[in-house]
Design an enzyme around this catalytic site. Structure first.
Site, PDB file in Angstrom:
ATOM      1  CE  LYS A   6     -18.532 -23.716   3.775  1.00 45.64           C
ATOM      2  NZ  LYS A   6     -17.837 -22.747   4.627  1.00 45.64           N
ATOM      3  CE  LYS A  27     -19.738 -21.936  12.633  1.00 46.86           C
ATOM      4  NZ  LYS A  27     -19.441 -21.404  11.262  1.00 46.86           N
ATOM      5  CB  THR A  87     -19.424 -20.818   7.433  1.00 48.30           C
ATOM      6  OG1 THR A  87     -18.522 -21.122   6.362  1.00 48.30           O
ATOM      7  CG2 THR A  87     -20.732 -21.571   7.222  1.00 48.30           C
TER       8      THR A  87
END
Length: 289
Positions: free
Chosen positions: A159, A227, A87
């Protein structure tokens, strides 16, 4: 298939093991070599060595900079497919696609944490012209593949949308449980009240119980959740949206990371909401674990 897995962390290691168990010829590289051992795969000394001769190269690393650093110096051919499973956000996905050279680039981040990775039950959000060639690899690691077409970036965009929901759920749960504790309400009563109804998704019971018991064995590390919250905030800002929640969640999770909980499960974000005295009682000391 001959498959190289670059990154043997909390997700990459079980993916490599499942690929090897499915009969693929797997080579693994990791910065800490010991983490790449014992997976039923050959261990390479460098990313370039792992990728040489592989039909598929999978990157499963912490962020876009880590992926770029690992792939710097790796030359891929037109016979290879690079499945970028980390990701990394939108800007990094575009940048990494440019590093693929002649190889097919598949933007394929995954949904799932440690347990589904170990069980081969991840969900892959697959975008890119080479995705059809990855079917045997997908079969070994995933229970579901969402086909998003040829456009690189579509996987990363979906995502981020999913992560926006996930981080909001986890942070909202953490602050609700912290509020219950501070008001003298047993937070288990809250979980029992919503459990089984439309307001009580199973994930709330799972993470809520971990928060109440202060049991933070990492399924997905808090530092990576922070993050991801930052990536959502960046994407929203770039799209011209006024979404204050992702940035606030990023900052709240960062407080818990700075307090020493970064390698613990994302449920440890609750430690940023709890008063210092409560944290001290939980640890038995005034120093955070």
């Amino acid at each position: 298939m001959r498959i190289a897995v670059l990154g043997a962390g909390i997700m990459g290691a079980p993916m490599a093991r499942n690929l090897a168990s499915a009969g693929h010829e797997v080579t693994v590289w990791n910065r800490t070599r010991a983490k790449a051992e014992g997976l039923g795969a050959t261990v390479a000394d460098s990313p370039a060595e792992a990728a040489e001769g592989a039909e598929v190269v999978i990157t499963m690393l912490a962020d876009g900079d880590a992926v770029a650093s690992v792939m710097d110096g790796v030359t891929l051919t037109g016979e290879q497919v690079w499945w970028q499973a980390s990701t990394v956000g939108l800007e990094a996905t575009e940048r990494l696609a440019g590093m693929a050279g002649e190889a097919a680039f598949v933007d394929g981040p995954v949904l799932g944490t440690r347990q589904p990775a170990e069980q081969g039950e991840l969900t892959v959000l697959a975008a890119g012209a080479g995705r059809d060639r990855l079917a045997p690899a997908f079969d070994a690691v995933a229970a579901k593949v969402v086909d998003l077409g040829d456009e690189v970036g579509a996987g990363s965009r979906l995502k981020l949308v999913v992560n926006a929901w996930l981080i909001a759920l986890v942070e909202g749960l953490a602050e609700t449980i912290a509020l219950a504790e501070s008001l003298g309400i047993d937070p288990r009563r809250f979980i029992e009240t919503i459990d089984g109804g439309p307001m009580g998704p199973p994930y709330a019971k799972l993470k809520g119980t971990a928060m109440i018991e202060r049991s933070f064995e990492p399924s997905f590390p808090l530092k990576l959740a922070a993050k991801d919250a930052g990536l959502v905030a960046d994407a929203a800002r770039a799209a011209g949206l006024d979404l204050p929640l992702p940035a606030a969640i990023r900052d709240q999770m960062a407080k818990a990371v700075e307090a020493g909980h970064g390698d613990e499960d994302m449920a440890a974000t609750i430690e940023a909401s709890r008063p210092p005295s409560s944290q001290a009682r939980a640890s038995g000391d005034v120093t955070c674990a």
